[in-house]
Design a protein around this motif. Sequence first.
Motif, PDB file in Angstrom:
ATOM      1  N   GLN A 164      84.661  16.629  -0.226  1.00  0.00           N
ATOM      2  CA  GLN A 164      85.660  17.468   0.762  1.00  0.00           C
ATOM      3  C   GLN A 164      85.710  18.925   0.298  1.00  0.00           C
ATOM      4  O   GLN A 164      86.366  19.546   0.934  1.00  0.00           O
ATOM      5  CB  GLN A 164      86.975  16.637   0.507  1.00  0.00           C
ATOM      6  N   LEU A 165      85.734  19.168  -1.245  1.00  0.00           N
ATOM      7  CA  LEU A 165      85.876  20.513  -1.529  1.00  0.00           C
ATOM      8  C   LEU A 165      84.874  21.424  -0.950  1.00  0.00           C
ATOM      9  O   LEU A 165      85.145  22.553  -0.636  1.00  0.00           O
ATOM     10  CB  LEU A 165      85.641  20.554  -3.067  1.00  0.00           C
ATOM     11  N   GLU A 194      79.167  18.357   8.520  1.00  0.00           N
ATOM     12  CA  GLU A 194      79.922  17.482   7.654  1.00  0.00           C
ATOM     13  C   GLU A 194      78.976  16.187   7.557  1.00  0.00           C
ATOM     14  O   GLU A 194      78.847  15.673   6.330  1.00  0.00           O
ATOM     15  CB  GLU A 194      81.096  16.724   8.540  1.00  0.00           C
ATOM     16  N   ASP A 252      85.822  21.980   2.824  1.00  0.00           N
ATOM     17  CA  ASP A 252      87.024  23.167   2.804  1.00  0.00           C
ATOM     18  C   ASP A 252      86.547  24.623   2.563  1.00  0.00           C
ATOM     19  O   ASP A 252      87.096  25.185   3.122  1.00  0.00           O
ATOM     20  CB  ASP A 252      87.885  22.707   1.872  1.00  0.00           C
ATOM     21  N   GLN A 268      84.796  26.043   5.354  1.00  0.00           N
ATOM     22  CA  GLN A 268      85.724  26.429   6.508  1.00  0.00           C
ATOM     23  C   GLN A 268      86.435  27.785   6.115  1.00  0.00           C
ATOM     24  O   GLN A 268      86.695  28.578   6.975  1.00  0.00           O
ATOM     25  CB  GLN A 268      86.550  25.270   6.646  1.00  0.00           C
ATOM     26  N   ARG A 269      86.836  27.624   4.717  1.00  0.00           N
ATOM     27  CA  ARG A 269      87.918  28.885   4.521  1.00  0.00           C
ATOM     28  C   ARG A 269      87.000  30.137   4.391  1.00  0.00           C
ATOM     29  O   ARG A 269      87.590  31.183   4.751  1.00  0.00           O
ATOM     30  CB  ARG A 269      88.299  28.367   3.254  1.00  0.00           C
TER      31      ARG A 269
END
Length: 456
Positions: free
Chosen positions: A1-2, A31, A5, A8-9
């Motif tokens: 998940q890191l 994903e 994220d 996306q960030r």
Amino acid sequence: QLVLDMLQRHHSMETSTQQVSLDSQQPITVEEAVRHHIDLGSPLKQNNKRILHYLSQFATHPEEETALRLLASKTTHGEELFRQYVEDQCLTVVDILRDFPSCQSIPLEGLLGVLPGIPPRYYSVSSSPLDKQHSKSSSTLSLTVTFSVVDYVTPPLIISENDNVCGGKRRKRGIATGYLELLCSPFLAAADDGSDGSMVQLSTPPQLKIFPKPTAEFRLPENITTPLVLIGPGTGIAPFMGFLSHRQAEITAIESTEAATSVVEGTWRGDYELEGDDAIPITKTDSSGLNMGIEFRRNQNVGSVDVFFGCRYANHDWLYQKELEHYQTNGTISKLYTAFSRDAGGSTSAGGATSDRNNVKRSGYVQDIMRNDPDCRSRLINLILKDNASVYVCGDGNAMARDVQAAIVDLLTVGLEENTSKGDREKETSSSAERAKKYLENMKAQERFVLDIWTS
């Protein structure tokens, strides 16, 4: 998940919809690529240092860049730091990205270029296609595999200047075995409650992608009369549970043939008969062929099966204990040898050992039983040298397989020495130990000594 994220960030990627192609295959979502294709969870080793050097190029914090370059270097200090901080703590790429956040700006292309794909995990099938007890119906087949969940705690991380503990003691779990345990958790929970875990009904049954990896060598001999020596400490016992299930099914078929003999010979006293138009005509040729087939199967002498199993603790690590003892009780296993390396007094008596006619338990390792138990030593020598037994070894390749082979060579040395007359020994130009090593190599060439081992 890191990783999702940070993509996306830093790069405004819609990971759930944006697609990418890997190895010229059909496009998949970012994903899916991150979760199921990139190896983010394996501990970094010496041959992965290039990954740290690559990540240092994206570090925006000077100290983090310097630290990553030092970890990736071949200097004495860098090597020692890598061992203590990365290897001993079993750090992964995700751990590095978390500890050095300024390099999280690495793009997806960079991750795909530097990180390997997730390697497949191979597990031995521990069931037989002849065994129907695990199938839900007569028209379906099932298979079982055996795995030991990797779950451990890393050592403390100590700063050498003042010997203060500043970290470490991280709990680590195996990627594949942890995932498999998660899938099995509903069934395990039901079994812990005393119910039949196999009867659990889930709204969405777990699914797992698997593929077969056939082997041409590690399989039962075609002739059921061949004696077997099965050596499988730990999860190495897995394929032998399939062997034993298969052998039991073959024995059951022979016993069924013997029971049918009374029908063919006209000695059956059942009360069901076919008369009139329902009668089935049987010619002399049919009867003769059937009798010959039954006679052949009835005269098959089933070879003995000796099983060696070892683990640390008898009351904690003994895989398939009930099943092995059942196979021994019903005669599928001729001799069962078990060794428990961490049980101070063995699994039973204070003397560290116990045995009956068909069951030998010792503290130590399986190769210790082979060398130190006189009956076992003599039996193995006769099985291999006189009865042409097939020997199978499955399990850890770091030490166990090597030590077992050394023990077999020692036994063969004794056996060849005993079976060679004084006159022939004087004519021999090589020692018994050399001849024993050559005999083992010939067994391997003849597929009478077969290895299925792995290294961690």
